[in-house]
Design an enzyme around this catalytic site. Structure first.
Site, short mmCIF file in Angstrom:
data_model
loop_
_atom_site.label_atom_id
_atom_site.label_comp_id
_atom_site.label_asym_id
_atom_site.label_seq_id
_atom_site.Cartn_x
_atom_site.Cartn_y
_atom_site.Cartn_z
N SER A 123 -27.00 12.22 15.86
CA SER A 123 -26.10 13.15 16.56
C SER A 123 -26.01 14.47 15.78
O SER A 123 -27.02 15.13 15.55
CB SER A 123 -24.74 12.47 16.76
OG SER A 123 -23.95 13.19 17.67
N ASP A 180 -26.59 8.23 27.45
CA ASP A 180 -25.69 8.93 26.53
C ASP A 180 -24.72 9.81 27.32
O ASP A 180 -25.14 10.68 28.08
CB ASP A 180 -26.51 9.79 25.55
CG ASP A 180 -25.71 10.21 24.32
OD1 ASP A 180 -24.51 10.47 24.45
OD2 ASP A 180 -26.31 10.28 23.24
N HIS A 212 -24.32 6.66 23.42
CA HIS A 212 -24.36 7.44 22.18
C HIS A 212 -24.25 6.46 20.99
O HIS A 212 -23.20 6.35 20.35
CB HIS A 212 -23.23 8.47 22.18
CG HIS A 212 -23.43 9.57 21.18
ND1 HIS A 212 -24.48 10.46 21.26
CD2 HIS A 212 -22.73 9.92 20.07
CE1 HIS A 212 -24.42 11.32 20.26
NE2 HIS A 212 -23.36 11.00 19.52
#
Length: 232
Positions: A123, A180, A212
């Site tokens: 991320s 996601d 995610h």
């Protein structure tokens, strides 16, 4: 990058044998180095560990984070909002590049040349790795970015384009879950396409139905890529 570097805390998975290479793995927003190390362990059922490769999980210091209304969070940099369409917060990105560069220098002092290092993250950690490598450490062995994106006007794209006439930049491995809901899959795809267009050698792996998160398929893919890039 004229500010003094802040020494970052790290969690390290040592190699079983002789130390000949290193991986720097950056966590996502709100996490820590030990937190990411535990998460990887939980997904794989063991540490991401190697015979000759040390894995380093740094922790971002807590700082005010604008998407959380200024609350303190362990983030690599600030951002105006979680979106492709806003300007980058370069002041905080650049100061963190200096802090992370100190870890790179520590590895060099330990006898590990940059072409025996990989830098990546999950991320926000993946975006941080792209800034760190493409702008300041173009001679490492590779970059990886899991569930990550760059803003549409990121300075990284221009840096890659300017550097593409020089010796080749490190290869990028990108993975992204199709489900996601925080960093949308198409944000990752667009980041990869723009980097490829600018001249970066990239690969992009879509992970079906993954939100995610990290998953075993992705981490096994990463493990194989690490071994390929850092094989003796």
């Amino acid at each position: 990058m004229n500010m003094a570097a802040v020494k970052l805390q790290t969690s390290v998975v040592s190699q079983a044998g002789k130390h000949t290479a290193s991986v720097i793995f950056l966590h996502g927003s709100g996490d820590t180095g030990p937190g990411l190390r535990r998460w990887v362990y939980d997904v794989l059922g063991q540490n991401l560990a190697f015979e000759n490769i040390q894995v380093i999980y740094p922790t971002a210091p807590a700082r005010p984070y604008t998407p959380m209304r200024g609350a303190q969070s362990h983030v690599w940099f600030d951002r105006h909002k979680i979106s492709q369409d806003c300007p980058e917060h370069l002041e905080s990105i650049d100061s963190m590049c200096k802090n992370l560069s100190a870890i790179v220098q520590e590895e060099i002092r330990a006898g590990i040349p940059k072409h025996r290092m990989l830098i990546g993250g999950f991320s926000m950690g993946g975006a941080m790795a792209l800034h760190l490598v493409c702008r300041y450490h173009q001679d490492v062995a590779g970059i990886f970015a899991l569930s990550s994106f760059l803003n549409k006007d990121s300075v990284v794209y221009q840096v890659v384009e300017d550097a593409s006439q020089c010796p080749p930049l490190p290869e990028l491995l990108q993975c992204h879950g199709t489900a996601d809901e925080l960093v949308f899959h198409n944000w990752g795809e667009e980041t990869n396409s723009l980097l490829k267009k600018a001249g970066l050698n990239t690969s992009f792996h879509s992970i079906p139905d993954l939100n995610h998160q990290l998953c075993r398929q992705e981490l096994e893919l990463l493990r194989s890529w690490i071994l390929k890039k850092l094989s003796l």
